[in-house]
Design a protein around this motif. Structure first.
Motif, short mmCIF file in Angstrom:
data_model
loop_
_atom_site.label_atom_id
_atom_site.label_comp_id
_atom_site.label_asym_id
_atom_site.label_seq_id
_atom_site.Cartn_x
_atom_site.Cartn_y
_atom_site.Cartn_z
N VAL A 2 42.07 46.34 38.83
CA VAL A 2 43.03 46.26 37.72
C VAL A 2 42.78 45.03 36.86
CG1 VAL A 2 45.47 45.85 37.18
CG2 VAL A 2 44.83 47.58 38.88
N LEU A 3 42.44 43.91 37.49
CA LEU A 3 42.33 42.65 36.76
C LEU A 3 41.06 42.55 35.93
CD1 LEU A 3 43.62 40.36 39.64
CD2 LEU A 3 44.94 41.41 37.79
N ASP A 4 40.11 43.46 36.16
CA ASP A 4 38.87 43.45 35.39
C ASP A 4 38.99 44.25 34.10
OD1 ASP A 4 37.35 41.94 37.29
OD2 ASP A 4 37.22 43.73 38.55
N ASP A 5 40.07 45.02 33.99
CA ASP A 5 40.28 45.85 32.80
C ASP A 5 41.37 45.19 31.95
OD1 ASP A 5 41.72 47.90 31.16
OD2 ASP A 5 40.23 49.25 32.03
N PRO A 6 41.05 44.73 30.74
CA PRO A 6 42.03 44.02 29.90
C PRO A 6 43.35 44.78 29.71
CG PRO A 6 39.85 43.83 28.96
CD PRO A 6 39.74 44.83 30.08
N LYS A 7 43.25 46.11 29.51
CA LYS A 7 44.45 46.90 29.30
C LYS A 7 45.32 46.94 30.56
CE LYS A 7 46.07 51.56 28.13
NZ LYS A 7 45.66 52.96 27.79
N GLU B 42 34.39 27.06 41.27
CA GLU B 42 33.31 27.32 40.33
C GLU B 42 33.80 27.82 38.97
OE1 GLU B 42 33.40 30.71 43.46
OE2 GLU B 42 33.59 28.51 43.36
N GLY B 43 35.10 27.86 38.77
CA GLY B 43 35.62 28.29 37.48
C GLY B 43 36.37 29.60 37.59
N LEU B 44 37.21 29.87 36.61
CA LEU B 44 38.04 31.06 36.65
C LEU B 44 37.23 32.31 36.34
CD1 LEU B 44 41.25 29.82 34.80
CD2 LEU B 44 40.89 30.03 37.25
N ASN B 45 37.56 33.40 37.04
CA ASN B 45 37.01 34.70 36.71
C ASN B 45 38.16 35.67 36.53
OD1 ASN B 45 37.83 35.70 39.29
ND2 ASN B 45 35.97 34.82 40.20
N ASN B 46 37.86 36.94 36.30
CA ASN B 46 38.91 37.92 36.00
C ASN B 46 39.94 38.05 37.11
OD1 ASN B 46 37.76 38.53 33.54
ND2 ASN B 46 36.58 40.28 34.31
N GLN B 47 39.52 37.82 38.34
CA GLN B 47 40.43 38.02 39.46
C GLN B 47 41.25 36.78 39.79
OE1 GLN B 47 38.55 39.94 42.78
NE2 GLN B 47 37.78 41.61 41.53
N ASP B 48 41.01 35.70 39.09
CA ASP B 48 41.80 34.49 39.30
C ASP B 48 43.04 34.51 38.42
OD1 ASP B 48 40.21 33.19 41.23
OD2 ASP B 48 38.83 32.50 39.68
N PHE B 49 44.06 33.82 38.90
CA PHE B 49 45.29 33.64 38.12
C PHE B 49 45.16 32.30 37.40
CE2 PHE B 49 49.64 32.36 37.33
CZ PHE B 49 50.30 33.55 37.06
N GLY B 50 45.19 32.34 36.07
CA GLY B 50 44.95 31.13 35.30
C GLY B 50 46.16 30.66 34.52
N PRO B 51 46.00 29.57 33.76
CA PRO B 51 47.11 28.99 32.99
C PRO B 51 47.69 29.93 31.95
CG PRO B 51 45.02 27.95 32.41
CD PRO B 51 44.77 28.77 33.63
N GLU B 52 46.86 30.80 31.37
CA GLU B 52 47.40 31.76 30.39
C GLU B 52 48.30 32.78 31.05
OE1 GLU B 52 44.25 33.50 28.18
OE2 GLU B 52 43.62 31.62 27.23
N PRO C 182 47.07 38.52 49.61
CA PRO C 182 45.97 38.08 48.79
C PRO C 182 45.31 36.88 49.42
CG PRO C 182 48.05 37.85 47.68
CD PRO C 182 48.32 38.45 49.01
N SER C 183 44.03 36.91 49.58
CA SER C 183 43.36 35.73 50.06
C SER C 183 43.16 34.84 48.88
CB SER C 183 42.02 36.04 50.69
OG SER C 183 41.40 37.09 50.11
N PRO C 184 43.43 33.57 49.07
CA PRO C 184 43.36 32.68 47.95
C PRO C 184 41.98 32.62 47.34
CG PRO C 184 43.80 31.55 49.98
CD PRO C 184 43.70 32.97 50.30
N SER C 185 41.94 32.67 46.01
CA SER C 185 40.69 32.37 45.36
C SER C 185 40.53 30.89 45.58
CB SER C 185 40.79 32.59 43.88
OG SER C 185 41.59 33.61 43.55
N HIS C 186 39.35 30.49 45.91
CA HIS C 186 39.31 29.15 46.43
C HIS C 186 38.68 28.10 45.55
CE1 HIS C 186 40.44 30.92 50.26
NE2 HIS C 186 39.87 31.89 49.69
N PRO C 187 38.83 26.85 45.77
CA PRO C 187 38.63 25.49 45.43
C PRO C 187 38.91 24.82 44.27
CG PRO C 187 36.96 26.11 46.69
CD PRO C 187 37.91 27.20 46.66
#
Length: 443
Positions: free
Chosen positions: A220-225, A266-276, A16-21
């Protein structure tokens, strides 16, 4: 991401290339002593072994030139560093390589294509809590699942590391079709059984799982299910590994470390791994290998891991206020790159990653003037070859020291990609990152 990460399988790896900054916090002009010594030793150590050209991972490691005086005492950890100083000092390492100063976990990746990392892991095993050989891929083969990479297993090497109390947790890349392992119970259970059985049969202490970038590529990460099913797969694998006892792990079970991209600025999107996502997995995972490197590329030449981006990534995953995720900082392994980049500063751009051998060769040939970039807290230099200007970014003792200091401030561990990319012991010299072992604070 199309993976820009420096797995270097054939110079590139589909990791995986890092989502950046990153939380802007300017580094102090002079690194604190604890950070300084720790950072110098490790990168230098890695540069030495990686450049070694050898054909057998069981070769007896050659001892590097040692010195009782730390890089800090020798005045090498600084912004104003010269090419001559690097050439004169890069092949020496602290003789105290068995001492561990860094209190948090340190994970080191080892790859077959930079095979000196096998020797590096043995020489510096006292400083490494986890060693992850990049050996396995779980793939789809028609209607079946296949775990490839068993031929890489080296019983003697694994046993030697474990005898020195390093946990061996090979990386497994989940390349199987998501529709197979996420939507169908039988294949999902089979995938988990293949991984757990391999750990049990080979006597591993767990694994490092890499799947997030593959799932991003498949949507996969764009589909909630599907995203929910993906997280459940990781949790189920972690629970299966935790059901098996381990004599070496302080947690008394086989461990699961999960590879995650660094959040983008620039902020989290569906493909980023976040705190939740972190909170959902925290009870089933033992650590997160955060890929805070590969921030820049040929089309946007620049630093590999700007400090502000690192700070932003940590602040996003581990908010200081009002979030339970802050209590999981000890599970983060901050990514540290032991490779650099050589960018072409011409229209259209181009470039490639470089190892310690490449770095020393460029320093010897061009004797460049190294410049310190305050914004990124990284060194770089410019040189011209046949009329084409190049910009080279490579981790120096100062840049590593700053990042080690940051890790200690956050109470997090380190994950090094990867320890075979350093300069070799058999060559004329090694890289400054070898000297991480000299830094009070590094493992």
């Amino acid at each position: 991401m199309p993976p820009r990460r420096r797995d270097r399988r054939s110079r590139r790896d589909p990791s995986p290339s890092p989502s950046h900054p990153s939380r802007p916090r300017a580094p102090s002009s002079t690194p604190r002593p604890r950070v300084r010594l720790a950072f110098v030793a490790l990168p230098l150590l890695l540069l030495i072994l990686a450049a070694l050209h050898f054909t057998g991972r069981l070769s007896r490691p050659q001892a590097p030139r040692t010195t009782p005086i730390s890089v800090y005492e020798r005045g090498l950890v600084k912004r104003q560093v010269s090419a001559d100083e690097i050439l004169a000092e890069h092949d020496r390492v602290s003789e105290k390589r068995s001492l561990r100063h860094f209190p948090n976990p340190v994970l080191a990746y080892v790859t077959p294509w930079n095979s000196k990392g096998y020797d590096m892991a043995k020489l510096f095993s006292a400083k490494l809590t986890h060693v992850s050989p990049v050996w396995y891929d779980l793939k789809s083969d028609g209607n079946k699942l296949v775990l490839e990479g068993q031929h890489n297993y080296d019983a003697g090497w694994v046993s030697e590391l474990q005898s020195n109390a390093s946990l061996v947790v090979p990386r497994v890349v989940l390349e199987a079709f998501p529709g197979v392992v996420l939507l169908k119970k039988k294949p999902r259970d089979k995938a988990i059984d293949l991984i757990v059985s391999e750990c049990r049969d080979k006597g591993y202490d767990g694994i490092v799982l890499e799947s997030w970038s593959r799932w991003a590529a498949y949507g996969v990460l764009d589909d909630p299910k599907l995203r929910k099913l993906a997280l459940q797969f990781v949790k189920q694998l972690g629970e299966a590994l935790h059901s098996i006892s381990s004599q070496l792990s302080t947690r008394n079970h086989l461990e699961l470390i999960y590879v995650i991209p660094a959040p983008r600025m620039e902020g989290l999107n569906n493909q980023d791994f976040g705190p939740e996502d972190l909170l959902q997995l925290a009870d089933s995972v033992d650590g997160f290998s955060l890929m805070t490197y590969d921030f820049s590329g040929p089309q946007n030449p620049g630093p590999s891991a700007p400090l502000k981006w690192i700070q932003y990534s940590l602040t996003t995953l581990l908010p200081e206020k009002g979030s339970a995720s802050r209590g999981y900082s000890h599970m983060i392994f901050l990514g540290i790159n032991f490779y650099g980049n050589n960018f072409l500063l011409s229209k259209g751009g181009d470039g490639s990653s470089i190892t310690g051998r490449d770095f020393i060769h460029l320093i010897e040939k061009y004797k460049p003037s190294l410049q310190w970039d305050d914004k990124s807290s990284e060194h770089f230099f410019i040189y011209s070859d046949e009329g084409v200007r190049h910009a080279v970014f490579y981790p120096t003792l100062m840049s590593l020291s700053v990042r080690l200091d940051e890790a200690q401030d956050w109470g997090i561990g380190l994950s090094i990609w990867e320890i075979g990319q350093v300069k070799s012991l058999s060559d004329s010299g090694s890289h400054p990152s070898w000297k991480l072992c000299d830094i009070p604070g590094f493992p």
